[in-house]
Design a protein around this motif. Structure first.
Motif, PDB file in Angstrom:
ATOM      1  N   THR A   1       0.841  -1.194   0.000  1.00 26.20           N
ATOM      2  CA  THR A   1       0.000   0.000   0.000  1.00 26.20           C
ATOM      3  C   THR A   1       0.879   1.248   0.000  1.00 26.20           C
ATOM      4  OG1 THR A   1      -1.781  -1.133   1.167  1.00 26.20           O
ATOM      5  CG2 THR A   1      -1.786   1.272   1.243  1.00 26.20           C
TER       6      THR A   1
ATOM      7  N   ASP B   1      -7.405   1.961   0.148  1.00 24.39           N
ATOM      8  CA  ASP B   1      -5.977   1.686   0.009  1.00 24.39           C
ATOM      9  C   ASP B   1      -5.596   1.772  -1.460  1.00 24.39           C
ATOM     10  OD1 ASP B   1      -5.669   1.237   2.703  1.00 24.39           O
ATOM     11  OD2 ASP B   1      -5.841  -0.940   2.553  1.00 24.39           O
TER      12      ASP B   1
ATOM     13  N   PRO C   1      -2.627   0.707  -3.926  1.00 25.07           N
ATOM     14  CA  PRO C   1      -1.397  -0.089  -3.998  1.00 25.07           C
ATOM     15  C   PRO C   1      -0.281   0.624  -4.756  1.00 25.07           C
ATOM     16  CG  PRO C   1      -3.323  -1.359  -4.686  1.00 25.07           C
ATOM     17  CD  PRO C   1      -3.734   0.074  -4.643  1.00 25.07           C
TER      18      PRO C   1
ATOM     19  N   GLU D   1      -2.834   5.273   2.043  1.00 22.11           N
ATOM     20  CA  GLU D   1      -3.872   4.686   2.891  1.00 22.11           C
ATOM     21  C   GLU D   1      -4.785   5.808   3.371  1.00 22.11           C
ATOM     22  OE1 GLU D   1      -3.515   3.107   7.227  1.00 22.11           O
ATOM     23  OE2 GLU D   1      -2.983   1.433   5.890  1.00 22.11           O
TER      24      GLU D   1
END
Length: 274
Positions: A26, A49, A51, A29
């Motif tokens: 991640t 989240d 990535p 966030e």
């Protein structure tokens, strides 16, 4: 059965292979994020989240909060009087809204490309070098190297290498947008935010932008706002559907378009609203 947007098998397998090849890390966030324009709450409890080194597409109706959310990741809304936020947004675990954050450094780490290309009324070279000069880089050999590398990353170098001193305004719309991408990349960001980057372009220029996005995700974490669901299906690894300032559903793009969990998502993708 819902009439979902089809994703070619090779793209589906590519998504699955990519996900199986390495675990997701991640990069961004977001937790319980609210955003207010004065007393008007625009975003409600967004938790998401993002990535690392993937493309995350934000889809939804006009005015549903996608662009506001995107700009919040770079703290671009700070300049608007009366705005405030609640909740947390972290990049690599560090809260970007905590007291004492160096916003200038944050904005260097997070590049932005807007819906309408906005080249400066300067040469092609100076457009790309602008942020570098602001950052204190003056050596011509260093500027030359970074300008060339940035234009190459933006898939524009071969088209402009012999006219770097020409006005950026002489470029076509698609070239201007790629120039703006090169300008964003020149300061070496980690994250690239794109707000409808191809909405004003013709199909050929749009295809070049989409191909570029696909290439750039090998180096950058990309978040893109798009109203074009076919485009989201083509370029993104993950898709988040927003409605009325709320995040309705997020997941890998194949799942969102083929078998969404939420009825609202299905209705939006299949065009049942309205």
């Amino acid at each position: 059965m819902m009439a979902a947007i089809e994703i070619p098998l090779e793209e589906q397998s590519g998504i699955l292979t990519s996900e199986m090849a390495q675990p997701e890390k991640t990069k961004i966030e977001v937790r319980d994020f609210d955003f207010y324009y004065s007393q008007n709450q625009v975003l409600h409890g967004v938790t998401l989240d993002v990535p690392e080194m993937q493309v995350t597409a934000l889809i939804g109706f006009l005015g549903c909060g996608k662009s506001t959310f995107l700009r919040s990741l770079k703290r671009m809304n700070d300049t608007i009087a009366g705005t405030r936020v609640e909740g947390r947004v972290t990049i690599d675990g560090a809260d970007i809204y905590r007291p004492g954050v160096d916003v200038v450094t944050l904005r260097r780490r997070v590049g932005m490309v807007f819906q309408k290309s906005n080249p400066f009324p300067k040469s092609i070279y100076e457009n790309v070098a602008y942020g570098l000069r602001i950052g204190g880089i003056r050596e011509r050999v260093v500027l030359d190297e970074i300008v060339e590398r940035s234009l190459q990353r933006a898939a524009l170098w071969e088209e402009v290498k012999d006219r770097l001193d020409s006005s950026a305004l002489s470029l076509s719309g698609g070239q201007q947008q790629r120039l703006c991408i090169a300008r964003a990349l020149a300061v070496d960001p980690e994250i690239l935010l794109m707000d409808e980057p191809a909405s004003a372009l013709d199909p050929i220029a749009t295809q070049k932008i989409e191909e570029l996005i696909y290439q750039l995700k090998d180096t950058y974490t990309i978040v893109i706002v798009t109203h074009n669901m076919q485009q989201a299906a083509r370029v993104s690894d993950r898709t988040a559907f927003f409605m009325m300032g709320k995040l309705v559903e997020v997941g890998d793009t194949n799942t969102i378009f083929m078998t969404p969990r939420e009825k609202l998502t299905e209705d939006y993708i299949t065009g049942r609203f309205g």
